[in-house]
Design an enzyme around this catalytic site. Structure first.
Site, PDB file in Angstrom:
ATOM      1  N   LYS A  93       0.847  -1.197   0.000  1.00  0.00           N
ATOM      2  CA  LYS A  93       0.000   0.000   0.000  1.00  0.00           C
ATOM      3  C   LYS A  93       0.879   1.243   0.000  1.00  0.00           C
ATOM      4  O   LYS A  93       2.009   1.212   0.473  1.00  0.00           O
ATOM      5  CB  LYS A  93      -0.860   0.023   1.277  1.00  0.00           C
ATOM      6  CG  LYS A  93      -2.014  -0.964   1.276  1.00  0.00           C
ATOM      7  CD  LYS A  93      -2.833  -0.809   2.552  1.00  0.00           C
ATOM      8  CE  LYS A  93      -3.968  -1.809   2.615  1.00  0.00           C
ATOM      9  NZ  LYS A  93      -4.981  -1.639   1.570  1.00  0.00           N
TER      10      LYS A  93
ATOM     11  N   ARG B 281     -10.231 -11.621   2.087  1.00  0.00           N
ATOM     12  CA  ARG B 281     -11.081 -12.694   1.533  1.00  0.00           C
ATOM     13  C   ARG B 281     -10.357 -14.037   1.593  1.00  0.00           C
ATOM     14  O   ARG B 281     -11.003 -15.078   1.737  1.00  0.00           O
ATOM     15  CB  ARG B 281     -11.479 -12.321   0.092  1.00  0.00           C
ATOM     16  CG  ARG B 281     -10.304 -12.131  -0.832  1.00  0.00           C
ATOM     17  CD  ARG B 281     -10.672 -11.400  -2.112  1.00  0.00           C
ATOM     18  NE  ARG B 281     -10.802  -9.948  -1.915  1.00  0.00           N
ATOM     19  CZ  ARG B 281     -11.127  -9.088  -2.870  1.00  0.00           C
ATOM     20  NH1 ARG B 281     -11.377  -9.525  -4.085  1.00  0.00           N
ATOM     21  NH2 ARG B 281     -11.209  -7.796  -2.616  1.00  0.00           N
TER      22      ARG B 281
HETATM   23  N1  BES Z   1      -8.131  -3.811   4.427  1.00  0.00           N
HETATM   24  C1  BES Z   1      -8.341  -3.394   3.101  1.00  0.00           C
HETATM   25  C2  BES Z   1      -9.664  -2.651   2.896  1.00  0.00           C
HETATM   26  C3  BES Z   1      -9.849  -1.362   3.632  1.00  0.00           C
HETATM   27  C4  BES Z   1      -9.710  -0.164   2.959  1.00  0.00           C
HETATM   28  C5  BES Z   1     -10.231  -1.321   4.949  1.00  0.00           C
HETATM   29  C6  BES Z   1      -9.914   1.031   3.622  1.00  0.00           C
HETATM   30  C7  BES Z   1     -10.433  -0.135   5.618  1.00  0.00           C
HETATM   31  C8  BES Z   1     -10.278   1.049   4.943  1.00  0.00           C
HETATM   32  C9  BES Z   1      -8.339  -4.618   2.166  1.00  0.00           C
HETATM   33  O1  BES Z   1      -7.529  -5.654   2.574  1.00  0.00           O
HETATM   34  C10 BES Z   1      -7.818  -4.162   0.841  1.00  0.00           C
HETATM   35  O2  BES Z   1      -6.702  -3.758   0.788  1.00  0.00           O
HETATM   36  N2  BES Z   1      -8.666  -4.238  -0.180  1.00  0.00           N
HETATM   37  C11 BES Z   1      -8.286  -3.841  -1.490  1.00  0.00           C
HETATM   38  C12 BES Z   1      -8.773  -4.904  -2.455  1.00  0.00           C
HETATM   39  C13 BES Z   1      -8.212  -4.764  -3.846  1.00  0.00           C
HETATM   40  C14 BES Z   1      -6.727  -4.979  -3.839  1.00  0.00           C
HETATM   41  C15 BES Z   1      -8.908  -5.757  -4.738  1.00  0.00           C
HETATM   42  C16 BES Z   1      -8.944  -2.508  -1.774  1.00  0.00           C
HETATM   43  O3  BES Z   1     -10.072  -2.276  -1.313  1.00  0.00           O
HETATM   44  O4  BES Z   1      -8.320  -1.682  -2.408  1.00  0.00           O
HETATM   45 MN    MN Z   2      -5.528  -5.431   1.933  1.00  0.00          MN
END
Ligand code: BES
Ligand code: MN
Ligand code: ZN
Length: 512
Positions: free
Chosen positions: A290, A364
């Site tokens: 990230k 997931r």
């Molecule tokens: N933990 C994150 C989602 C999240 C985003 C939680 C903002 C709280 C606040 C999750 O693991 C994630 O990174 N999801 C990605 C999925 C994508 C890579 C398909 C996302 O939402 O960008």
């Molecule tokens: Mn994530």
């Protein structure tokens, strides 16, 4: 803070709060205090150009002659026929914020009894359409409840705050007509406060304090309330074939854990209801790293797990009749030489193979194995998971509603109905075969990430592939687990969203 309900009080010091309605003239108690002070309070109300007696509005008068209270606060209660359970809680939250600004410690709340009588008789005819219409006892208990939920603070790491600065209100006393009945209502509500605070604490803790093993240890503390707690490590999960969950944790120095909690209820052989939480104790994104900005927020990526733990606390402390299973997959998603890569293929406990496209779509992967394990071992009547799963749900719904997905409309409706009672709103999103197809992989059974379109739905479709024929619901709480500003019943920070909703869901469906 000490909350008490009394018929009358001899100690007239501290702060007196008097509630007034928008549409009804103040009653006798208000007039008496006002008269004793030569009309100073009604003059203060007039002088305040923006006091319309709406909920959240206050007029504060200090240094009065006639009363021995240090200060009198007139609190707007809004329209009398809108005084619902929710409204009472909301007023409590507003009042707490106001008392903090005014720096008041010991508070007596007086909802003019004469006024209430007037309300009750005035709305007699409408009573059918107003099932929420409150008497003074319900009103007071719910106001106290809202106020206490709003009073939460996470300040254990503030070394310059003195203990006395860490406690806000000293005492909160309500003048009611039936103290015993009010106390009973309040005591029942108060069970959920401890659970919500536990969840908020766990979510607020930094990631060097809360990691898979330490989070499991916090859950183990529930043993003393009668919750059965089991924790599985990597070796055990390997034996079970949990390649999907284990792949996420393999880059971390902190060992992954599977948390299994059970509240036996009245019948430990009954068909249980199961709750499953995503417990990513820190989500860096892994190799699909990230960006640095706001990455610290990813300490909250275990909010689903924390909610399940807080819920088990509530159920145990109020000795629920229901048999409830609480599960959480606890992992840390880190980039390292041992971390999983995009392109890796893992085999889940269900036997399905998963192609890793993006290591940041890790929640997931964790849930896939825990959902499977849950069904195989416990055969629940309903299975509800909670997860800070996607940023896309925040794009869709912002920070007010959690996303609800379900393969069973009856279950979805039950959750929505319980959610309305506690003001933890959820909004149903669709599942459909056309979204499901998007998750097909070229080389494995399924892939863990696709394009940006419908990101929350495709995530839910992925989860659904790991649900057999169980009635299942998924709550995407990414937008509601944390708040950047104060909201009705919660200060800025971790909200504990879901604890009160799922407790209500258990009350409504498993305790009859
Ligand atoms: N933990 C994150 C989602 C999240 C985003 C939680 C903002 C709280 C606040 C999750 O693991 C994630 O990174 N999801 C990605 C999925 C994508 C890579 C398909 C996302 O939402 O960008
Ligand atoms: Mn994530
Ligand atoms: Zn995550």
């Amino acid at each position: 803070m000490k909350v008490s309900f009394v018929k009358s009080t001899a100690t007239n010091n501290g702060t007196l709060v008097v509630g007034v309605f928008e549409d009804i003239e103040p009653g006798q108690s208000f007039r008496q205090i006002d008269t004793e002070n030569k009309g100073a309070i009604s003059r203060a109300i007039k002088a305040h150009n923006r006091f319309f007696k709406k909920r959240g509005e206050f007029v504060s008068v200090a240094g009065l002659n006639g009363v021995t209270y240090d200060r009198v606060i007139v609190a707007g209660l809004g329209k009398s026929n809108e005084l619902s359970v929710s409204a009472a809680r909301e007023i409590g939250g507003f009042l707490l914020s106001h008392l903090l600004v005014m720096n008041q410690q010991d508070v007596t709340f007086l909802l003019d009894i004469a006024t209430v009588k007037q309300v009750t008789s005035k709305n007699k005819k409408k009573a059918d359409s107003l099932p929420d219409m409150l008497d003074i006892n319900q009103f007071s208990a719910n106001l106290a409840y809202g106020l206490r939920l709003k009073e939460y603070r996470f300040d254990k790491y503030k070394t310059t705050l003195k203990p006395k600065d860490k406690t806000f209100l000293g005492s909160l006393t309500f003048l009611v007509n039936n103290p015993a009945a009010t106390q009973k209502i309040y005591d029942e509500l108060a069970h959920t406060i401890e659970g919500v605070f536990l969840t908020r604490d766990l979510v607020s803790e930094p990631a060097n304090v809360i990691y898979p093993k330490s989070l499991a240890d916090r859950a183990r503390a529930l043993t003393k309330l009668g919750v059965k707690v089991e924790v599985l490590g990597v070796a055990e999960m390997k034996k079970l074939g949990m390649g999907s969950l284990l792949g996420v944790g393999q880059g971390s120095a902190n060992e992954s854990q599977l948390l299994v909690m059970e509240w036996p209820g009245d019948d430990k052989k009954a068909e249980p209801v199961a709750f499953v939480g995503k417990g990513v104790t820190f989500d860096t994104g892994g190799i699909s790293l990230k960006p640095a900005a706001n990455m610290e927020e990813m300490k909250t990526d275990m909010a689903g797990a924390a909610t399940v733990i807080g819920l088990m606390h509530v159920l145990a402390s109020r000795k629920s009749k229901a048999r409830v299973i609480g599960l959480a997959g606890l992992v840390e998603n880190m980039p390292s030489g041992t971390a999983q890569r995009p392109s890796d293929v893992v085999t889940s406990m269900s036997g399905q193979t998963i192609e890793i496209i993006n290591t940041d779509a890790e929640g997931r992967l964790v849930l896939a194995d825990v959902l499977w394990y849950c069904q195989q071992r416990f055969k629940p009547k309903y299975m509800v998971d909670l997860a800070t799963l996607t940023g896309a749900i925040v794009v869709a719904l912002g920070h007010h509603y959690a996303g609800l997905f379900s393969n069973d409309q009856r279950l979805a409706d039950l959750l929505i109905s319980s959610s309305k009672k506690v003001d933890e709103p959820i909004w149903q999103m669709p599942l459909h075969e056309n979204y499901n197809k998007i998750m097909n992989s070229d080389i494995a059974d399924v892939k863990n990430a696709a394009g940006r379109d419908a990101g929350s739905i495709t995530a839910a479709q992925f989860l659904q592939r790991f649900v057999k024929d169980t009635a299942w619901a998924h709550l995407d709480i990414a937008g509601v687990a944390w708040t950047e500003k104060d909201i009705a019943l919660c200060p800025k920070g971790a909200t504990g969203f879901g604890v009160r909703l799922l407790n209500q869901f258990v009350v409504d469906n498993f305790e009859k």
